[in-house]
Design a protein around this motif. Structure first.
Motif, PDB file in Angstrom:
ATOM      1  N   ALA A  71       0.861  -1.188   0.000  1.00 35.33           N
ATOM      2  CA  ALA A  71       0.000   0.000   0.000  1.00 35.33           C
ATOM      3  C   ALA A  71       0.895   1.236   0.000  1.00 35.33           C
ATOM      4  CB  ALA A  71      -0.898   0.003   1.230  1.00 35.33           C
ATOM      5  N   TYR A  72       0.562   2.177  -0.891  1.00 31.43           N
ATOM      6  CA  TYR A  72       1.345   3.406  -1.030  1.00 31.43           C
ATOM      7  C   TYR A  72       0.449   4.628  -0.874  1.00 31.43           C
ATOM      8  CZ  TYR A  72       4.963   0.495  -3.165  1.00 31.43           C
ATOM      9  OH  TYR A  72       5.920  -0.459  -3.405  1.00 31.43           O
ATOM     10  N   ARG A  78      -2.640   4.102  10.469  1.00 35.57           N
ATOM     11  CA  ARG A  78      -3.546   3.077  11.003  1.00 35.57           C
ATOM     12  C   ARG A  78      -4.950   3.627  11.218  1.00 35.57           C
ATOM     13  NH1 ARG A  78       1.011   1.022  14.940  1.00 35.57           N
ATOM     14  NH2 ARG A  78       2.191  -0.152  13.403  1.00 35.57           N
ATOM     15  N   GLY A  79      -5.917   2.717  11.238  1.00 37.06           N
ATOM     16  CA  GLY A  79      -7.305   3.091  11.498  1.00 37.06           C
ATOM     17  C   GLY A  79      -8.022   3.674  10.299  1.00 37.06           C
ATOM     18  N   ARG A  80      -7.491   3.463   9.104  1.00 40.08           N
ATOM     19  CA  ARG A  80      -8.087   4.026   7.887  1.00 40.08           C
ATOM     20  C   ARG A  80      -8.558   2.953   6.901  1.00 40.08           C
ATOM     21  NH1 ARG A  80      -4.170   9.256   6.835  1.00 40.08           N
ATOM     22  NH2 ARG A  80      -3.915   9.752   9.026  1.00 40.08           N
ATOM     23  N   GLY A  81      -8.586   1.690   7.354  1.00 38.85           N
ATOM     24  CA  GLY A  81      -9.068   0.604   6.503  1.00 38.85           C
ATOM     25  C   GLY A  81      -8.031   0.045   5.549  1.00 38.85           C
ATOM     26  N   ILE A  82      -6.788   0.468   5.670  1.00 38.90           N
ATOM     27  CA  ILE A  82      -5.736   0.018   4.751  1.00 38.90           C
ATOM     28  C   ILE A  82      -5.424  -1.460   4.972  1.00 38.90           C
ATOM     29  CG2 ILE A  82      -3.312   0.344   4.071  1.00 38.90           C
ATOM     30  CD1 ILE A  82      -3.819   3.380   4.938  1.00 38.90           C
ATOM     31  N   GLY A  83      -5.297  -1.871   6.222  1.00 35.03           N
ATOM     32  CA  GLY A  83      -5.046  -3.281   6.527  1.00 35.03           C
ATOM     33  C   GLY A  83      -6.199  -4.160   6.079  1.00 35.03           C
TER      34      GLY A  83
END
Length: 130
Positions: free
Chosen positions: A48-49, A80-85
């Motif tokens: 992810a970039y 973190r906490g932005r739905g990226i994972g």
């Protein structure tokens, strides 16, 4: 914020820098070359970039026939906490489903609720050798 998901590393140094930010290399103690080899030998890797900065990664290791194991899923502390994972996990699940692989993972106990939200469930006891 626009996040770009890719299967290629932008630079050889960026994955090492991300693992340092995650604190993983304090435990793993991998050189840059070892870490790059792990990425290259994985069955599937997602990066992810944000702009040109590597901010997350996740990968699966697999025999390509029966099982796949999700590992190395992490997001830079600033993102973190932005739905990226969750999005990286979704993309990895999608690849495993296309190949009809049984996807499994091991995680720390405090992460169980995170993965349960993505329809994973506890099914076995994990163990490691010291």
């Amino acid at each position: 914020m626009k996040i770009r998901y890719a299967t290629e590393l932008a630079t050889e140094d960026c994955i090492y820098e991300l693992y340092e930010n995650l604190g993983w290399n304090q435990y793993l103690k991998l050189s840059k070359d070892q870490l790059l080899t792990a990425m290259k030998q994985s069955w599937h890797v997602i990066y992810a970039y944000h702009e040109n900065r590597l901010i997350g990664t996740g990968r699966t290791v697999s025999d390509g026939v029966i099982n796949a194991y999700l590992c190395g899923l992490g997001v830079h502390s600033d993102y973190r906490g932005r739905g990226i994972g969750a999005e990286m996990t979704r993309l990895l699940i999608e690849q495993c489903q296309k190949a009809h692989l049984h996807l499994q993972l091991l995680c720390e106990e405090e992460l169980v609720p995170y993965y349960e939200k993505m329809n994973f469930h506890v099914f076995a006891v994990g163990m490691k050798r010291s």
